[in-house]
Design an enzyme around this catalytic site. Structure first.
Site, PDB file in Angstrom:
ATOM      1  N   ASN A   1       0.876  -1.168   0.000  1.00  0.00           N
ATOM      2  CA  ASN A   1       0.000   0.000   0.000  1.00  0.00           C
ATOM      3  C   ASN A   1       0.912   1.216   0.000  1.00  0.00           C
ATOM      4  OD1 ASN A   1      -1.742   2.067   0.492  1.00  0.00           O
ATOM      5  ND2 ASN A   1      -2.389   1.393   2.524  1.00  0.00           N
TER       6      ASN A   1
ATOM      7  N   LYS B   1       0.184   4.229  -0.276  1.00  0.00           N
ATOM      8  CA  LYS B   1      -0.449   5.421   0.314  1.00  0.00           C
ATOM      9  C   LYS B   1      -0.211   6.641  -0.610  1.00  0.00           C
ATOM     10  CE  LYS B   1      -0.127   3.163   4.738  1.00  0.00           C
ATOM     11  NZ  LYS B   1      -0.036   3.225   6.175  1.00  0.00           N
TER      12      LYS B   1
ATOM     13  N   HIS C   1      -9.395   1.034   4.922  1.00  0.00           N
ATOM     14  CA  HIS C   1      -8.111   1.221   5.611  1.00  0.00           C
ATOM     15  C   HIS C   1      -8.325   2.138   6.812  1.00  0.00           C
ATOM     16  CE1 HIS C   1      -4.025   2.454   6.475  1.00  0.00           C
ATOM     17  NE2 HIS C   1      -3.649   1.348   5.862  1.00  0.00           N
TER      18      HIS C   1
ATOM     19  N   GLU D   1      -6.725   4.564   7.895  1.00  0.00           N
ATOM     20  CA  GLU D   1      -6.558   5.997   7.610  1.00  0.00           C
ATOM     21  C   GLU D   1      -7.830   6.571   6.994  1.00  0.00           C
ATOM     22  OE1 GLU D   1      -2.864   5.496   5.484  1.00  0.00           O
ATOM     23  OE2 GLU D   1      -1.947   4.913   7.391  1.00  0.00           O
TER      24      GLU D   1
ATOM     25  N   GLU E   1      -5.076  -5.088  10.543  1.00  0.00           N
ATOM     26  CA  GLU E   1      -4.074  -4.048  10.749  1.00  0.00           C
ATOM     27  C   GLU E   1      -4.372  -3.321  12.058  1.00  0.00           C
ATOM     28  OE1 GLU E   1      -2.092  -2.733   6.858  1.00  0.00           O
ATOM     29  OE2 GLU E   1      -3.891  -1.541   7.026  1.00  0.00           O
TER      30      GLU E   1
ATOM     31  N   GLY F   1       2.683   2.311  10.783  1.00  0.00           N
ATOM     32  CA  GLY F   1       3.602   3.451  10.626  1.00  0.00           C
ATOM     33  C   GLY F   1       4.313   3.833  11.908  1.00  0.00           C
TER      34      GLY F   1
ATOM     35  N   SER G   1       3.757  -2.119  10.326  1.00  0.00           N
ATOM     36  CA  SER G   1       5.205  -2.137  10.562  1.00  0.00           C
ATOM     37  C   SER G   1       5.871  -3.466  10.203  1.00  0.00           C
ATOM     38  CB  SER G   1       5.518  -1.741  12.011  1.00  0.00           C
ATOM     39  OG  SER G   1       5.080  -0.412  12.255  1.00  0.00           O
TER      40      SER G   1
END
Ligand code: 13P
Length: 251
Positions: A9, A11, A96, A98, A168, A174, A213
């Site tokens: 991904n 992003k 996701h 985010e 996730e 991140g 991560s």
């Protein structure tokens, strides 16, 4: 037998130049390796056409980072499944964290996007996962259940036969703070057991990726766990050597 899947991904990262060099590195690395897992890259949507052209004749497949819940019309800024398919997308990341956190995508909207991906013949990669506060409050299973239930309520359990789940944990994304293999396995096993209560074939066949991560150094241990079928990779997907090491770990 489930086939491992590693998806990058990307992003909102990259440029025409950096994407070309990343893909050149991936293509030459993959052609020299024995990688056997499925490999997908999910660039920012403006780069889908160029990535699609650059991965012709390679083992790399293409995915989008989102999809509109509608099939066309007055939805400014959105992208329909048929448009993604025209540019060679076979996968679509849905829900996701985010998108859920920064753009207020609700469980219901995520479920509608999931349905749109299926209508567009794209394989949804449905992301689920808890916040740190939720984990600390012992709510991990309840949160993941709620996120899955919204999709099952709209589309039915059988719809998951054509889907991928990415667990996730939000606190691991991140942050460099990956879930331990045991922590991840526990949630993956919970997801599979939950689905098995509704349809045992779907549960045993569905690919459940871990994301958060993952890097070249920790992928082996994570992917060795029984219910972890590959990874959804953020930062490390932007570095050819790291991403290739992760693909190798999934082989
Ligand atoms: P990182 O690998 O950078 O933690 O990101 C994971 C992720 O969000 C993939 O979708």
């Amino acid at each position: 037998m489930r086939r491992m899947l590693v998806a990058g991904n990307w992003k909102m990262n990259g440029s025409l130049e950096s994407i070309k060099s990343l893909l050149d590195g991936l293509k030459s690395g993959l052609s020299r390796s024995e990688v056997k897992c499925d490999v997908v890259v999910c660039p920012s949507s403006v780069y889908l056409p160029t990535v699609s052209e650059q991965i012709v004749d390679s083992a790399i497949k293409l995915g989008s980072q989102n999809i509109c819940d509608q099939d066309g019309g007055a939805y400014t800024g959105e992208i329909a499944g048929s448009m993604l398919a025209e540019f060679g997308c076979q996968y679509a990341i849905i829900g996701h964290s985010e998108r859920r956190a920064l753009y207020a995508e609700s469980d219901e909207l995520v479920a509608k996007r999931f349905a749109a991906a299926r209508r567009g013949k794209l394989t949804p990669i449905l992301c689920v996962g808890e916040l740190l506060e939720e984990r600390e409050a012992g709510q991990t299973e309840a949160v993941v259940s709620r996120q899955l239930d919204a999709v099952i309520a709209l589309e039915g359990i059988d719809a998951l036969a054509d889907a991928i789940i990415a667990y996730e944990p939000v606190w691991a994304i991140g942050t460099g703070k990956t879930a331990s293999p045991d922590q991840a396995q526990e949630v993956h096993a919970f997801i599979r057991k939950k689905l098995a209560a509704l349809n045992s074939d779907v549960a045993s066949n569905i690919v459940i990726q871990y994301g958060g991560s993952v890097n070249g150094a920790n992928a082996n241990e994570l992917f060795a766990m029984e219910d972890i079928d590959g990874g959804l990779i953020g930062g490390a997907a932007l570095k050819p050597d790291d991403f290739l090491a992760i693909c190798q770990a999934a082989t």
